[in-house]
Design an enzyme around this catalytic site. Structure first.
Site, PDB file in Angstrom:
ATOM      1  N   SER A 228      -1.583  -3.845   4.732  1.00  0.00           N
ATOM      2  CA  SER A 228      -2.983  -3.514   4.520  1.00  0.00           C
ATOM      3  C   SER A 228      -3.905  -4.697   4.816  1.00  0.00           C
ATOM      4  CB  SER A 228      -3.150  -2.982   3.108  1.00  0.00           C
ATOM      5  OG  SER A 228      -4.217  -2.084   3.088  1.00  0.00           O
ATOM      6  N   HIS A 369      -0.301   5.378   1.882  1.00  0.00           N
ATOM      7  CA  HIS A 369      -0.535   3.938   2.054  1.00  0.00           C
ATOM      8  C   HIS A 369       0.341   3.115   1.110  1.00  0.00           C
ATOM      9  CE1 HIS A 369      -3.009   0.633   3.424  1.00  0.00           C
ATOM     10  NE2 HIS A 369      -3.301   0.282   2.175  1.00  0.00           N
TER      11      HIS A 369
END
Ligand code: GTR
Length: 396
Positions: A228, A369
Site C-alpha cells: 500500500s 486490500h
C-alpha cells in the site's frame, strides 16, 4: 491499512452528503466504461524526441531524465548527503524462532545529540545456511514487535527478514514533518521539496546501508517489499537506488504502481487532499489535470529495470485500480526488453489468482486490500527463481 481506507470512505460519503462544506474530492470512478481516453508517455523516448536504442542511452540519459521528472512532479527531491549515521546492534538473540534464526535489533541513528532521530531495524537471519542469505526488506505499519509478515515461513525458506516502523522516520500525519528525519536536513523549500514518501524511501536505502555491513546477509540479494502506501515508498526507493536487487509492490495503488492518467479508483485529487504530506507540493497541481502530468507510473516501474519486479493487486481493491497496476507493469515491459531481459509474459490482464512471472511478474488475487499469505507464496517463489540458492559467497 484498513482504518485509513475507512476514513477515505467517510470523506467520499460526506462529499456526497454535505456539498455545502466546500470543495470536496469527487467520488471515485470505479466503472471501467467511464475511464476517459488517455495517452501514456513513452518511457523509451528522450526529452529531445530521440528513441532510446540501447542500454547505455537508457542508463546515462533516459533514466536520469525520468528520475528528475518524478522528483520534480511527484515525490520531491531526495537531497544528497544528509546527517551522520551510526549502526549499533543493541541486542542479538541467536536462538530466535525456536533456534532456527538469529534475531538482531539494530539502532540506526541519524545525527547527533538531542536532535538525533533513530530507526530501529529488526533483522532475522536463518541459522541453517552457511552462506550469506538474501533478505526481504520493508517498512512496517505496526512497530517491529508486531510485524505482520510470516517471519517463520520466510526464514524456513532460507531468507532473512529486515523491517523498521515507518513512523520512526516520518509520522504519518499531515503535520508529521516536525517529528520526522526531515528536521535533520537543511530546510526544505519549493514545490519539489521531498515529503513522507521520499523520507520512507530514503530510510529503506539507509537500512540497506546497514545490511551491507552485516556478514550474515547477502546485500546484493535484497528484495524490497511494501504494501500500500509503503509499496509506493518501496517503488520510489527501488527506482532511485539500484542496489536493491528486486522490488515488490503489493497493492501500492495511486502514486505507486497504478497509472494516474486512467482516473479509476483513487485519483491525484483524492490522494493529495487526504495525504498532503506524502508527495511534493507539485503533485497536487495535477489534481483533475492528470493528462498534463509529464510522467506516469509505468515509468516509475521502468526505473527498476532490468531488476526483477513484482506488481500485485487484489480484485476487490478497486481503490488501488488493479487494472491500472497491470497496465503500468505492461507499460514498463518495453524498457526491460530494450535492456535485454524478458519483461511481463502477458498481453492481457491475467485471470484472478493466476500469477504471470517473468522478469516482471503480476497477479491479481481474490479478496481485498491486504498483504496475504497468497501474496507471500508468490513472492517467495519469485525470489527462489531470481535468487537461486548457492549464488552467494560463503560466510567468512
Ligand atoms: C489509503 C490510501 C491509499 C493506500 C492505503 C494504504 O487510504 O488512499 O493510497 O496507500 O491507504 O496505505 O493502506
Amino acid at each position: 491499512m484498513k482504518p485509513a481506507r475507512a476514513l477515505i470512505g467517510i470523506a467520499v460519503l460526506s462529499a456526497a452528503l454535505l456539498p455545502a462544506l466546500g470543495a470536496q474530492t469527487p467520488p471515485a470512478n470505479e466503472d471501467e466504461s467511464k475511464v476517459p481516453p488517455y495517452v501514456l508517455p513513452d518511457p523509451l523516448v528522450l526529452a529531445d524526441g530521440r528513441k532510446v536504442g540501447d542500454a547505455r542511452t537508457w542508463k546515462e540519459k533516459r533514466r536520469p531524465e525520468l528520475l528528475r521528472l518524478f522528483e520534480t512532479h511527484v515525490y520531491g527531491r531526495t537531497p544528497a548527503g544528509g546527517p551522520k549515521r551510526r549502526f549499533q546492534v543493541t541486542k542479538t538473540d541467536p536462538s530466535a524462532l525456536g533456534g532456527r534464526a538469529t534475531r538482531k535489533d539494530v539502532a540506526i541513528t541519524f545525527g547527533d545529540g538531542a536532535a538525533s532521530r533513530r530507526m530501529d531495524l529488526l533483522v532475522y537471519v536463518p541459522n541453517a545456511p552457511r552462506a550469506p542469505v538474501p533478505v526481504f526488506l520493508g517498512l512496517n505499519f505496526q512497530r517491529n514487535d508486531a510485524v505482520k509478515w510470516p517471519v517463520e515461513t520466510i526464514v524456513d525458506r532460507g531468507y532473512g527478514v529486515a523491517s523498521a516502523f515507518y513512523g520512526d522516520l516520518f509520522p504519518d500525519r499531515a503535520d508529521g514533518a516536525g517529528e520526522s528525519v526531515l528536521t535533520l536536513f537543511p530546510a526544505r523549500q519549493g514545490p519539489d521539496a521531498w515529503n513522507a514518501i521520499g523520507v520512507w524511501a530514503w530510510a529503506l536505502s539507509r537500512a540497506l546501508d546497514y545490511l551491507e555491513t552485516d556478514r550474515a546477509v547477502d546485500a546484493k540479494r535484497v528484495a524490497l517489499l511494501g504494501h500500500s502506501r509503503l509499496g509506493k515508498a518501496a517503488l520510489w526507493a527501488g527506482a532511485q537506488d539500484p542496489r536493491f536487487a528486486m522490488v515488490i509492490s503489493n497493492e501500492s495503488g495511486c502514486g505507486g504502481a497504478a497509472l494516474s492518467k486512467r482516473i479509476y479508483g483513487e485519483t491525484v485529487a483524492a490522494i493529495t487532499k487526504q495525504f498532503p504530506h506524502w508527495f511534493c507540493a507539485n503533485f497536487a497541481r495535477y489534481a483533475g489535470r492528470e493528462a498534463e502530468l509529464p510522467v506516469d507510473q509505468h515509468e516509475l516501474l521502468a526505473l527498476i529495470a532490468p531488476r526483477p519486479l513484482y506488481v500485485a493487486s487484489a480484485v476487490e481493491d478497486r481503490w488501488a485500480d488493479p487494472k491500472g497496476e497491470f497496465l503500468a507493469a505492461l507499460g514498463a515491459d518495453p524498457v526491460y526488453r530494450r535492456l535485454g531481459t524478458d519483461g511481463l509474459p502477458a498481453h492481457e490482464m491475467p485471470a484472478v489468482d493466476q500469477p504471470v512471472q517473468g522478469q516482471i511478474a503480476y497477479h491479481v488475487r481474490s479478496g481485498g486490500h491486504d498483504l496475504a499469505d497468497y501474496d507471500w507464496r508468490q513472492y517467495l517463489a519469485f525470489a527462489d527463481r531470481h535468487f537461486p540458492a548457492g549464488t552467494a559467497p560463503r560466510r567468512r
